[in-house]
Motif scaffolding. Structure first.
Motif, short mmCIF file in Angstrom:
data_model
loop_
_atom_site.label_atom_id
_atom_site.label_comp_id
_atom_site.label_asym_id
_atom_site.label_seq_id
_atom_site.Cartn_x
_atom_site.Cartn_y
_atom_site.Cartn_z
N PRO A 78 0.70 -1.38 0.12
CA PRO A 78 -0.05 -0.12 -0.08
C PRO A 78 1.03 1.15 0.19
O PRO A 78 0.50 2.36 -0.61
N GLY A 79 2.00 1.40 0.64
CA GLY A 79 2.88 2.31 0.85
C GLY A 79 3.44 2.75 -0.48
O GLY A 79 3.61 3.74 -1.11
N VAL A 80 3.85 1.62 -1.48
CA VAL A 80 4.38 1.79 -2.85
C VAL A 80 3.27 2.30 -3.66
O VAL A 80 3.44 3.32 -4.47
N ILE A 81 1.94 1.62 -3.57
CA ILE A 81 0.87 2.26 -4.60
C ILE A 81 0.44 3.85 -4.27
O ILE A 81 0.33 4.57 -5.05
N ARG A 82 0.69 3.99 -2.80
CA ARG A 82 0.48 5.40 -2.26
C ARG A 82 1.42 6.50 -3.22
O ARG A 82 0.99 7.41 -3.64
N ARG A 83 2.80 6.07 -3.16
CA ARG A 83 3.60 6.59 -3.62
C ARG A 83 3.29 6.96 -5.39
O ARG A 83 3.47 8.25 -5.80
N LEU A 84 3.17 5.87 -5.89
CA LEU A 84 2.58 5.97 -7.21
C LEU A 84 1.47 7.11 -7.57
O LEU A 84 1.62 7.75 -8.56
N GLY A 85 0.50 6.85 -6.77
CA GLY A 85 -0.68 7.58 -7.02
C GLY A 85 -0.69 9.08 -6.56
O GLY A 85 -0.75 9.90 -7.43
N TRP B 275 -7.33 3.02 -4.82
CA TRP B 275 -6.78 4.28 -4.33
C TRP B 275 -7.38 4.39 -2.97
O TRP B 275 -6.62 4.89 -2.16
N ASP B 276 -8.52 4.22 -2.73
CA ASP B 276 -9.32 4.38 -1.28
C ASP B 276 -8.42 3.50 -0.31
O ASP B 276 -8.39 3.90 0.76
#
Length: 580
Positions: free
Chosen positions: A327-334, A353-354
């Motif tokens: 989730p941290g990686v996806i947050r960075r990408l988002g 994203w949620d």
């Protein structure tokens, strides 16, 4: 999301007050199941790849029990069933050889049995794609629960990564830098807990791909196997699958083109295994999504690798989870606008994203900021040319940057036995600028496309301090391995691809930035070589019977996911009903 109006699928078996309903219920009752369990409750299949011969999945009995608790709590009834467990560490000739077989087992087990939804217990490399492929072909509500990675390996007071340390230390033995005793002393410390490889190998990669695709709950990918939170996630997945069954949240609602594009971008950010290119293609093919090699270039290239994990970097999956996990990686990408489809639906009913927009990141050494990436461009590199007309794959984050553009003379091995016989020869005509070429290790050639593409370097060059060379083959590479390795050359040599006719001393040019792989011979010469090759081919007697014949006759090439041609497509879960 409203409840589905149609009756539960299991009602076809258990819902009738007739002879058939009598028999279906009665035989199930010999396990001590009371009558009320058949009264309209969702029947949840737990598809278990537990096996003591698959060490990565050997703790799945306990994992399944926690899933069952969640199913019961949510008002469903769990039924556990086994499927073929294709473990990477022991299975010969390679677990890839039986991935499709396992997927067939999964598909027919789901279709032929009275289940409304399934929980897929996955872990070791091929179990994740096999179970997702089989479930996708049925398009039932499904959620995946990974077994989790091992704790960090320990050796001589330092952390060591499973798999990766094997390649590192074995090369050091050949180079004379350590003794055989020192090498063997690392064996016990490498695998010191239940779980899959703790590097960003194929098992961890596919766990991340499953989470990025939205077919798991958040944090599924990285929780260590022996962490109590792994069992909490299993429990919560059991609860959620009951809701998915009632709401009819089928895999086709999750495994969309948008979800696969998200996964490709995430694979670049985590420095994921090249095997993901094959497995995602196969899963997409089963659900009816058109995914091509060029999508990896279109979506993945230009994406920085943010996760500092072995084999590309320093850390292991344990640190990755403590740092914030996927989730941290996806947050960075988002936050950087690099998540292609943030609104993609996931198994918990929320968007990707949620699930991740407020994910904490606790360690920026492990999950790096975008302005301090491990590799500026970590997307898988797809190369094409007269040596790989249908494409080949390179993992830049695990390669030597200076070798990603290289021209050298070929040192050719006709098959893996030839490689093993000659690589240690002090008289082998090879330099650090040579290109090692390995043939006949593709889907049909090995068969099964074994992970032998990261050929060990010639010992005489290792002794000189050479640590990497360009290597080209139609084989695969373990996700735990590293080096400037061109893999999945398609068509493969056994199928008559140009790789079959590369000769000793031919010049080969690799240019990852330009996306090219070129054999420096004329078109006329290449055509003549291929014609001569075709004239002398005979079918190997070993391929004339049994599963091996089925495999060789029907396996597709690497760029098509290595699925069987007759398995591609979604067949649904309907099954003919015959009266007893």
């Amino acid at each position: 999301m409203s409840d589905a109006k149609r009756p539960l699928r299991s009602a076809q078996w258990f819902g009738a007050a007739d002879k058939n309903g009598f028999m279906y219920r009665s035989w199930m009752k010999n396990q001590g199941i009371p009558d009320h369990e058949f009264q309209g409750k969702p029947i949840i299949g737990i598809c278990n790849t537990w096996s003591e011969l698959t060490p990565c999945n050997a703790h799945f009995r306990k994992l399944a029990e926690h899933v069952k608790r969640g199913v019961f709590e949510a008002g469903g009834f769990p039924v556990e069933f086994p499927v073929f467990s294709n473990g990477e560490s022991n299975l010969r000739p390679t677990a890839m050889f039986t991935r499709n077989l396992a997927s067939m087992d999964v598909e027919e087990s789901i279709r032929g049995n009275p289940v409304d939804a399934v929980v897929l217990l996955v872990g070791c490399d091929k179990t994740t794609p096999a179970l997702l492929m089989g479930a996708a072909s049925c398009d039932v509500p499904a959620i995946a629960v990974s077994g989790g990675p091992m704790l960090n390996g320990k050796h001589h007071g330092r952390d060591i990564g499973s798999g990766t340390v094997v390649w590192q230390l074995s090369e050091q033995v050949k180079a004379g830098k350590i003794t055989l005793h020192e090498f063997m002393s690392a064996e016990a410390g490498m695998s010191r807990s239940a779980g899959t490889c703790n590097t960003m190998g194929t098992a961890s990669t596919m766990a991340c791909m499953a989470e990025a695709l939205g077919v798991t709950l958040p944090h599924n990918a990285a929780i260590p196997a022996v962490d109590s939170r792994r069992y909490v996630l299993a429990h919560m997945s059991g609860m959620r699958i009951v809701e998915m069954a009632l709401q009819d949240v089928r895999l086709s609602k999750l495994l969309t083109k948008e979800a696969f594009e998200n996964a490709i971008r995430v694979n670049a950010a985590i420095g994921g295994s090249t095997n993901a290119a094959i497995h995602l293609k196969a899963i997409a093919g089963r659900i009816g999504v058109n995914l091509e090699l060029d999508d990896w270039t279109r979506i993945g290239r230009g994406t920085p690798t943010l996760v500092d994990l072995q084999p590309s970097g320093r850390f292991l999956m344990e640190e990755f989870y403590y740092a914030g996990g996927l989730p941290g990686v996806i947050r960075r990408l988002g936050e950087a606008g690099l998540l292609p489809h943030p609104d993609a639906l996931t198994a918990n009913g929320h968007s990707l994203w949620d699930n991740t927009k407020e994910a904490p990141i606790y360690d920026e050494e492990v999950i790096r900021p975008l302005d301090k990436p491990l590799v500026p461009d970590g997307g898988l590199c797809i190369v094409r040319g007269n040596l790989a007309p249908n494409g080949a794959v390179v993992k830049p984050s695990a390669a030597t940057a200076a070798l990603l553009k290289h021209r050298g003379r070929a040192v050719v091995f006709e098959n893996f036995d030839d490689y093993k016989a000659r690589i240690g020869d002090p008289e082998l005509d090879v330099t650090k600028d040579s290109v090692l070429v390995l043939k006949n290790c593709g889907p049909k050639g090995y068969p099964g496309m074994a992970e032998v593409g990261n050929m060990g370097l010639p010992p005489k060059l290792l002794a000189q301090g050479v640590t990497d060379m360009v290597r080209i083959s139609d084989a695969r590479m373990s996700g735990t391995a590293y080096g400037t390795v061109v893999l999945h050359v398609a068509p493969e040599a056994r199928a008559g691809g140009p790789l079959a006719v590369v000769k000793e001393g031919d010049w080969i040019e690799l240019d990852c930035l330009a996306g090219t792989l070129h054999l420096d011979v004329s078109d006329a010469e290449l055509t003549q070589r291929l014609a001569n090759w075709a004239e002398v081919q005979t079918v190997a007697t070993a391929d004339t019977s049994g599963y091996r014949k089925l495999y060789v006759d029907h396996v597709l090439q690497a760029d098509q996911g290595c699925d069987f041609d007759f398995l591609v497509g979604c067949r649904g879960a309907d099954v003919p009903r015959h009266s007893h």
